[in-house]
Design a protein around this motif. Structure first.
Motif, PDB file in Angstrom:
ATOM      1  N   ASP A   6      -4.514   9.118  -3.977  1.00  0.00           N
ATOM      2  CA  ASP A   6      -4.912   7.989  -4.837  1.00  0.00           C
ATOM      3  C   ASP A   6      -4.171   8.039  -6.176  1.00  0.00           C
ATOM      4  OD1 ASP A   6      -6.645   6.502  -3.251  1.00  0.00           O
ATOM      5  OD2 ASP A   6      -8.412   7.630  -3.887  1.00  0.00           O
ATOM      6  N   SER A  31      -3.774  -1.842  -7.262  1.00  0.00           N
ATOM      7  CA  SER A  31      -3.380  -0.598  -6.602  1.00  0.00           C
ATOM      8  C   SER A  31      -4.055  -0.447  -5.255  1.00  0.00           C
ATOM      9  CB  SER A  31      -3.718   0.598  -7.487  1.00  0.00           C
ATOM     10  OG  SER A  31      -3.080   0.489  -8.715  1.00  0.00           O
ATOM     11  N   ALA A  32      -3.737  -1.333  -4.336  1.00  0.00           N
ATOM     12  CA  ALA A  32      -4.351  -1.287  -3.008  1.00  0.00           C
ATOM     13  C   ALA A  32      -3.963  -0.017  -2.287  1.00  0.00           C
ATOM     14  CB  ALA A  32      -3.912  -2.491  -2.188  1.00  0.00           C
ATOM     15  N   ARG A  33      -4.937   0.605  -1.642  1.00  0.00           N
ATOM     16  CA  ARG A  33      -4.674   1.814  -0.859  1.00  0.00           C
ATOM     17  C   ARG A  33      -3.875   1.400   0.309  1.00  0.00           C
ATOM     18  NH1 ARG A  33     -10.133   5.251  -0.248  1.00  0.00           N
ATOM     19  NH2 ARG A  33      -9.009   7.103  -0.633  1.00  0.00           N
ATOM     20  N   ARG A  46       0.846  -1.197   0.000  1.00  0.00           N
ATOM     21  CA  ARG A  46       0.000   0.000   0.000  1.00  0.00           C
ATOM     22  C   ARG A  46       0.879   1.243   0.000  1.00  0.00           C
ATOM     23  NH1 ARG A  46      -4.073  -0.727   4.827  1.00  0.00           N
ATOM     24  NH2 ARG A  46      -2.087  -0.384   5.855  1.00  0.00           N
ATOM     25  N   HIS A  55       2.228   2.390  -8.615  1.00  0.00           N
ATOM     26  CA  HIS A  55       1.939   0.989  -8.945  1.00  0.00           C
ATOM     27  C   HIS A  55       1.842   0.749 -10.454  1.00  0.00           C
ATOM     28  CE1 HIS A  55       0.684   0.763  -4.669  1.00  0.00           C
ATOM     29  NE2 HIS A  55       1.122  -0.473  -4.795  1.00  0.00           N
ATOM     30  N   ASN A  67      -0.739   6.883  -5.590  1.00  0.00           N
ATOM     31  CA  ASN A  67      -0.778   5.430  -5.441  1.00  0.00           C
ATOM     32  C   ASN A  67      -0.796   4.749  -6.809  1.00  0.00           C
ATOM     33  OD1 ASN A  67      -1.254   2.904  -3.927  1.00  0.00           O
ATOM     34  ND2 ASN A  67      -3.239   2.998  -4.956  1.00  0.00           N
TER      35      ASN A  67
END
Length: 101
Positions: A68, A99-101, A38, A75, A71
């Motif tokens: 986000d 793309s996990a937070r 994450r 990724h 992120n």
């Protein structure tokens, strides 16, 4: 209190990083994360940076959209690699699973 407009440039400033376009591009290219990491758990953040990112995401706060975007950018290689692997296997990629937070 954070009063700057939430942009990628201002996020880099908020994180104490070089905010010019070349520096942001270089950072994103050289700090790619594996699919399972994450953004707030990335090993390259200081404790204060990590806390800021986690707080913004958890509270769905003012900066959450830009975090986000950060992120997703961090990724990008993982998404591409998974898409290539799934294409070779004949399956389809759902980017939201990477793309996990």
């Amino acid at each position: 209190m954070i009063t700057a407009e939430p942009t990628m440039t201002n996020l880099f400033l908020q994180l104490g990083l070089d905010e010019n376009e070349d520096a942001i591009t270089r950072f994103l290219r050289t700090h790619q994360l594996p699919a399972g990491v994450r953004v707030a758990d990335a090993p390259f953040w200081s404790d204060a940076q990590r806390q800021f990112l986690a707080d913004q995401l958890k509270a769905d706060a003012h900066w959450a959209l830009v975090v986000d975007q950060l992120n997703e950018a961090l990724h990008a290689d993982a998404v591409e690699q998974r898409a290539e692997a799934e294409a070779a296997a004949g399956t389809e990629t759902d980017p939201s699973t990477i793309s996990a937070r």
